[in-house]
Design a protein around this motif. Structure first.
Motif, PDB file in Angstrom:
ATOM      1  N   ALA A 181       0.832  -4.488  -3.009  1.00  0.00           N
ATOM      2  CA  ALA A 181       1.614  -4.450  -1.934  1.00  0.00           C
ATOM      3  C   ALA A 181       3.117  -3.464  -2.218  1.00  0.00           C
ATOM      4  CB  ALA A 181       2.040  -5.850  -1.589  1.00  0.00           C
ATOM      5  N   GLY A 183       3.522  -0.944  -4.234  1.00  0.00           N
ATOM      6  CA  GLY A 183       3.212   0.483  -4.377  1.00  0.00           C
ATOM      7  C   GLY A 183       2.841   1.036  -2.590  1.00  0.00           C
ATOM      8  N   PRO A 208      -6.765  -2.742  -3.566  1.00  0.00           N
ATOM      9  CA  PRO A 208      -8.095  -3.110  -4.108  1.00  0.00           C
ATOM     10  C   PRO A 208      -8.344  -4.530  -3.803  1.00  0.00           C
ATOM     11  CG  PRO A 208      -6.571  -2.687  -6.176  1.00  0.00           C
ATOM     12  CD  PRO A 208      -5.692  -2.310  -4.753  1.00  0.00           C
TER      13      PRO A 208
HETATM   14  P1  NAI Z   1      -0.135  -6.096  -7.524  1.00  0.00           P
HETATM   15  O1  NAI Z   1      -0.886  -6.767  -8.524  1.00  0.00           O
HETATM   16  O2  NAI Z   1      -0.511  -6.708  -6.165  1.00  0.00           O
HETATM   17  O3  NAI Z   1      -0.804  -4.755  -7.449  1.00  0.00           O
HETATM   18  C1  NAI Z   1      -0.591  -3.597  -8.827  1.00  0.00           C
HETATM   19  C2  NAI Z   1      -1.594  -2.614  -8.735  1.00  0.00           C
HETATM   20  O4  NAI Z   1      -1.141  -1.793  -9.725  1.00  0.00           O
HETATM   21  C3  NAI Z   1      -3.270  -3.210  -8.635  1.00  0.00           C
HETATM   22  O5  NAI Z   1      -3.664  -2.661  -7.718  1.00  0.00           O
HETATM   23  C4  NAI Z   1      -3.327  -2.611 -10.175  1.00  0.00           C
HETATM   24  O6  NAI Z   1      -4.873  -2.146 -10.154  1.00  0.00           O
HETATM   25  C5  NAI Z   1      -2.761  -1.164 -10.291  1.00  0.00           C
HETATM   26  N1  NAI Z   1      -2.498  -0.981 -11.618  1.00  0.00           N
HETATM   27  C6  NAI Z   1      -2.229  -1.591 -12.797  1.00  0.00           C
HETATM   28  N2  NAI Z   1      -2.122  -1.012 -13.771  1.00  0.00           N
HETATM   29  C7  NAI Z   1      -2.127   0.217 -13.351  1.00  0.00           C
HETATM   30  C8  NAI Z   1      -2.034   1.516 -14.064  1.00  0.00           C
HETATM   31  N3  NAI Z   1      -1.642   1.878 -15.414  1.00  0.00           N
HETATM   32  N4  NAI Z   1      -2.324   2.760 -13.541  1.00  0.00           N
HETATM   33  C9  NAI Z   1      -2.344   2.563 -11.896  1.00  0.00           C
HETATM   34  N5  NAI Z   1      -2.471   1.366 -11.466  1.00  0.00           N
HETATM   35  C10 NAI Z   1      -2.414   0.375 -12.085  1.00  0.00           C
HETATM   36  O7  NAI Z   1       1.213  -6.025  -7.892  1.00  0.00           O
HETATM   37  P2  NAI Z   1       2.456  -5.410  -7.262  1.00  0.00           P
HETATM   38  O8  NAI Z   1       2.233  -4.635  -6.226  1.00  0.00           O
HETATM   39  O9  NAI Z   1       3.363  -4.964  -8.157  1.00  0.00           O
HETATM   40  O10 NAI Z   1       3.168  -6.759  -6.370  1.00  0.00           O
HETATM   41  C11 NAI Z   1       3.421  -7.837  -7.454  1.00  0.00           C
HETATM   42  C12 NAI Z   1       3.216  -9.231  -6.679  1.00  0.00           C
HETATM   43  O11 NAI Z   1       4.031  -9.297  -5.619  1.00  0.00           O
HETATM   44  C13 NAI Z   1       1.871  -9.339  -6.041  1.00  0.00           C
HETATM   45  O12 NAI Z   1       1.516 -10.528  -6.200  1.00  0.00           O
HETATM   46  C14 NAI Z   1       1.960  -9.071  -4.632  1.00  0.00           C
HETATM   47  O13 NAI Z   1       1.178  -9.770  -3.712  1.00  0.00           O
HETATM   48  C15 NAI Z   1       3.350  -9.492  -4.463  1.00  0.00           C
HETATM   49  N6  NAI Z   1       3.841  -8.835  -3.327  1.00  0.00           N
HETATM   50  C16 NAI Z   1       3.734  -9.264  -2.135  1.00  0.00           C
HETATM   51  C17 NAI Z   1       4.245  -8.548  -1.120  1.00  0.00           C
HETATM   52  C18 NAI Z   1       3.727  -8.816   0.371  1.00  0.00           C
HETATM   53  O14 NAI Z   1       3.196  -9.742   0.518  1.00  0.00           O
HETATM   54  N7  NAI Z   1       3.937  -7.879   1.317  1.00  0.00           N
HETATM   55  C19 NAI Z   1       4.963  -7.394  -1.259  1.00  0.00           C
HETATM   56  C20 NAI Z   1       5.260  -6.947  -2.576  1.00  0.00           C
HETATM   57  C21 NAI Z   1       4.871  -7.826  -3.501  1.00  0.00           C
END
Ligand code: NAI
Length: 463
Positions: A181, A183, A208
């Motif tokens: 989300a 990114g 994903p």
């Molecule tokens: P996330 O865990 O949702 O996504 C991180 C992404 O980074 C994953 O797809 C993962 O496969 C990828 N990744 C991990 N290591 C990597 C690497 N070395 N190289 C390339 N890709 C890599 O985490 P995110 O987006 O940082 O959000 C954190 C939390 O906050 C999540 O639980 C998310 O659901 C929540 N959130 C929710 C929002 C919403 O509801 N709209 C908005 C922002 C955050």
């Protein structure tokens, strides 16, 4: 003697402040301990300011296409600094709103960093507060970098969402690592403000956790507008220099080096469990670092509960808010409706928006469930054509025998609003027939939900 309350909540984010309000509504004396501004990540450096910035991005892209709607706005200039300042105002208003709610509900706000102590106590500075009923741990989560490959967050060239929200200018170029989300939303924002964005995802597709069809639609949409999307990519190494960063990326057997002005880390978050006295009170964490809780959200230490991000995924404000309500109702002797973790909607507010609930098609296949997908594309929607919002679809996965809604996936704006019809349906175990029976106003984007339901029954009516 320690000041006494019925309930003490550590952390004033969505889980904590909503829990505090519900506790107070139920007649329990409540203290909320917060070291920073009320509202937590969501209000101050998360959900709320990003939605303001995303709307600025939307206006910028809309004006770029305004001519076809018969409106000529002249040269469209964007200024990230102005959009950022506006987002800060929105954020501050919300934080003040939370402060007001605390006063209105007679919740005592204790400013400072709290540390748990045995005996349901919380120490803040030199003062100790004691909870007669329970302490709720709602300390949330924070951004994390990838120091093991040289990408520690240095707040200048390697940043996280925390810094991105305060930039005065959109960088010339940006690599975003992680297409969850965070990114996805920042790729949308910075691209609209003129940054050359490269989005890098380790797993084979962006977003994903969403249905593969949603990922494909967003990949196409992003690429079409000029955002570079590299999925199935391994970032081998990052080397931050004075005003740029080079990163080595391997994807599909080929290696490449990118040079960008800024790297935005969006590869997940770490939970705030350090230095809050967990071990001293017997509160254990699990192998993934989250606080261990039972079905009542009680930790391994009686009288200590945990809610929100720190209590486990999904790390979503609305999941934490519901947990805050659930635990406090339990403490007040009520029988709260059990939280259905399989019915928490997920929304990514990029353009087009992505929202989902329940199982993906791949998960249905893995579980060998018999299902019939029903689809309706917004390109066939009269309302969508009128507004130009023709990207995306509604997809409903209907269980073949009984018509249960196994999952629903929406790409398109406003998916973030449309998904709730399906959340209500699933919470109440409605079938697709019951969704369609409700008359949907014409022309609306919501009709696509009814039409996808009909499609799963083999009787869609085009609009
Ligand atoms: P996330 O865990 O949702 O996504 C991180 C992404 O980074 C994953 O797809 C993962 O496969 C990828 N990744 C991990 N290591 C990597 C690497 N070395 N190289 C390339 N890709 C890599 O985490 P995110 O987006 O940082 O959000 C954190 C939390 O906050 C999540 O639980 C998310 O659901 C929540 N959130 C929710 C929002 C919403 O509801 N709209 C908005 C922002 C955050």
């Amino acid at each position: 003697m320690a000041s006494q309350f019925d309930v003490i909540i550590l952390g004033g984010g969505p889980a904590g402040y909503v829990g505090a309000i519900r506790a107070a509504q139920l007649g329990m004396s409540t203290a909320l301990v917060e070291k920073d501004k009320l509202g937590g990540v969501c209000v101050n450096i998360g959900c709320i300011p990003t939605k303001a910035l995303l709307h600025s991005a939307y206006i910028a892209s809309l004006l770029g296409h305004a001519k076809e709607f018969g409106v000529e706005p002249g040269t469209v200039k964007t200024d990230y600094g102005v959009a950022m300042q506006r987002s800060r105002k929105v954020s501050d208003q919300n934080s003040k709103g939370v402060e007001f709610l605390m006063k209105k509900n007679k919740v005592t706000v204790v400013k400072g960093a709290g540390v748990l102590q045995p005996g349901r106590k919380v120490k803040v500075g030199g003062d100790v507060y004691e909870a007669k009923k329970a302490v709720l741990i709602a300390t949330g989560s924070r951004v994390k970098g990838l120091p093991q490959i040289g990408l520690e967050i240095n707040k200048t060239t390697v940043i996280s969402s925390d810094e991105a929200l305060f930039l005065e200018k959109a960088p010339a170029s940006m690599a975003i690592i992680g297409a969850g989300a965070v990114g996805m939303e920042f790729a949308n924002i910075f691209h609209a403000f003129g940054t050359k964005v490269t989005l890098i995802e380790a797993l084979p597709r962006i977003l994903p956790l969403e249905d593969a069809e949603a990922s494909d639609t967003l990949t196409k949409s992003y690429r079409k507008r000029g955002i570079e999307v590299i999925a199935g990519a391994k970032v081998k190494k990052g080397t931050p220099r004075k005003d740029k960063v080079s990163i080595e990326v391997e994807a599909g057997g080929a290696a490449q080096t990118l040079e960008v002005a800024t790297v935005l880390m969006a590869a997940g978050r770490a939970v705030n469990t350090e230095n809050i006295g967990l071990a001293e009170c017997g509160v254990q964490v699990n192998e993934r670092g989250f606080i261990k809780v039972d079905q009542n959200l009680q930790t391994t230490a009686p009288g200590y509960y945990s809610i929100g991000d720190v209590a486990g995924p999904p790390m979503l404000a609305h999941k934490g808010m519901r947990e805050g309500v659930y635990v406090t109702e339990l403490l007040a002797g009520k029988k709260p409706h059990p939280i259905r973790y399989d019915n928490v909607p997920s929304v990514t507010y990029c353009h087009p928006e992505v929202a989902s609930i329940g199982l993906t098609e791949d998960q249905c296949k893995e579980r060998k469930l018999e299902y019939v997908p029903g689809r309706f594309p917004f390109s066939a929607s009269g309302r969508g054509r009128g507004t130009g919002e023709t990207e995306g679809f509604v997809k409903i996965l209907r269980e073949k025998k009984y018509g249960e809604i196994l999952g629903a996936h929406i790409v398109g704006t406003p998916a973030s609003e449309l998904i709730h019809e399906l959340a209500v349906a699933r919470e109440n175990e409605y079938t697709v027939e019951e969704i369609e029976l409700a008359i949907h106003a014409h022309p609306t984007m919501s009709e696509a939900v009814a039409q996808a339901a009909l499609d799963s029954l083999g009787r869609v009516i085009d609009m």
